[in-house]
Design an enzyme around this catalytic site. Structure first.
Site, PDB file in Angstrom:
ATOM      1  N   ARG A 152     -11.399  58.011  60.906  1.00 50.84           N
ATOM      2  CA  ARG A 152     -10.573  57.438  59.834  1.00 50.84           C
ATOM      3  C   ARG A 152     -11.430  56.550  58.933  1.00 50.84           C
ATOM      4  O   ARG A 152     -12.297  55.817  59.402  1.00 50.84           O
ATOM      5  CB  ARG A 152      -9.446  56.611  60.453  1.00 50.84           C
ATOM      6  CG  ARG A 152      -8.567  55.961  59.405  1.00 50.84           C
ATOM      7  CD  ARG A 152      -7.227  55.603  59.947  1.00 50.84           C
ATOM      8  NE  ARG A 152      -7.241  54.457  60.822  1.00 50.84           N
ATOM      9  CZ  ARG A 152      -6.131  53.973  61.390  1.00 50.84           C
ATOM     10  NH1 ARG A 152      -4.972  54.544  61.191  1.00 50.84           N
ATOM     11  NH2 ARG A 152      -6.208  52.923  62.170  1.00 50.84           N
ATOM     12  N   ARG A 208     -12.800  50.729  59.707  1.00 49.00           N
ATOM     13  CA  ARG A 208     -12.294  49.469  60.251  1.00 49.00           C
ATOM     14  C   ARG A 208     -13.033  49.130  61.546  1.00 49.00           C
ATOM     15  O   ARG A 208     -13.330  50.024  62.331  1.00 49.00           O
ATOM     16  CB  ARG A 208     -10.787  49.603  60.554  1.00 49.00           C
ATOM     17  CG  ARG A 208      -9.920  49.511  59.341  1.00 49.00           C
ATOM     18  CD  ARG A 208      -8.474  49.914  59.571  1.00 49.00           C
ATOM     19  NE  ARG A 208      -7.878  49.496  60.824  1.00 49.00           N
ATOM     20  CZ  ARG A 208      -6.613  49.769  61.180  1.00 49.00           C
ATOM     21  NH1 ARG A 208      -5.824  50.454  60.349  1.00 49.00           N
ATOM     22  NH2 ARG A 208      -6.121  49.380  62.326  1.00 49.00           N
ATOM     23  N   ARG A 264       6.004  45.661  68.087  1.00 47.45           N
ATOM     24  CA  ARG A 264       5.040  46.246  69.015  1.00 47.45           C
ATOM     25  C   ARG A 264       5.241  45.724  70.433  1.00 47.45           C
ATOM     26  O   ARG A 264       4.527  46.154  71.340  1.00 47.45           O
ATOM     27  CB  ARG A 264       3.626  45.884  68.574  1.00 47.45           C
ATOM     28  CG  ARG A 264       2.905  46.965  67.777  1.00 47.45           C
ATOM     29  CD  ARG A 264       1.585  46.370  67.349  1.00 47.45           C
ATOM     30  NE  ARG A 264       0.546  47.304  67.069  1.00 47.45           N
ATOM     31  CZ  ARG A 264       0.230  47.744  65.855  1.00 47.45           C
ATOM     32  NH1 ARG A 264       0.958  47.414  64.825  1.00 47.45           N
ATOM     33  NH2 ARG A 264      -0.816  48.529  65.686  1.00 47.45           N
TER      34      ARG A 264
END
Ligand code: AMP
Length: 216
Positions: free
Chosen positions: A127, A160, A88
């Site tokens: 999500r 999350r 990343r």
């Protein structure tokens, strides 16, 4: 086959990786999933990464590099793997190059999946993730068969902490600043392939397969 999935949070890296694993006999190494499992177990690694994850910030490079070294030396990656969420940052990409060189291995391809910021925010905020196995769902486009229950393992689905508004903004900013430069890094190496991540899951997978068939 050894490949990297690069793209912003919410682009569909995890969803597409699941399909690749099913069809190409490789395993998915999702650094986010590995960190979340460590946080759940309360390990030292989980403690080192926990604070960063919840705020949507990146965990330290040295922690991530040590972690990926251990994963790539494990036996179950012999047939190949998809790195989902690593590297990343540029230092992580350089460390990965060094590690692969030491192991006398090379990457086949880096899939770069792109989608607009609007779509990414919509996908991330809807999500839901399984607490037990980590599988992701989308409340509208890819819902579970039974509300709040994972189709695969019957685990509980949750949102999350980093899929909420402020951490989503932080993650997208960090992506632009620290991860986006990796696209040019892999284009320069001649192994980058772009995938349009805006459409339906199966249409995106069709593009992915068209690329991967060359490396079978
Ligand atoms: P993901 O599941 O890929 O969205 O990752 C969730 C979070 O895990 C990220 O927002 C970071 O806090 C952490 N993380 C995962 N992979 C990395 C990485 N390669 N470098 C630093 N932090 C990471």
């Amino acid at each position: 086959m050894r490949l990297i999935f690069l793209g912003p949070p919410g682009a569909g890296k995890g969803t597409q990786s699941e399909r690749i694993c099913r069809d190409y006999n490789v395993i998915q190494l999702s650094t986010g999933d590995i960190l979340r499992a460590n946080i759940k177990k309360g390990t030292e690694l989980g403690k080192l990464a926990g604070m960063s994850i919840n705020k949507g910030e990146l965990a330290p490079d040295d922690v991530m590099i040590d972690m990926i070294k251990a994963e790539l030396h494990a036996k179950d990656v012999l047939n190949g793997y998809i790195l989902d969420g690593f590297p990343r940052t540029v230092p992580q990409a350089i460390a990965l190059d060094d590690l692969l060189h030491e192991m006398d291995k090379k990457l086949d391809v880096v899939l770069i999946i792109e989608a607009s910021t609007d779509i990414l925010i919509k996908r991330l905020s809807s999500r839901r993730t399984c607490r037990n196995c980590g599988k992701s769902y989308h409340l509208i486009y890819n819902p579970p068969k039974h509300e709040d229950v994972c189709d695969v393992c019957s685990g509980e689905l949750y949102q999350r902490d980093d899929d909420t508004e402020e951490p989503i903004k932080t993650r997208l900013k960090i992506y632009e600043k620290q991860t986006f430069p990796l696209i040019q890094y892999y284009i320069n190496k001649g192994i980058a392939e772009k995938i349009d991540g805006m459409g339906e899951i199966e249409d995106i997978y069709h593009q992915v397969k068209t690329v991967l068939e060359r490396f079978k």
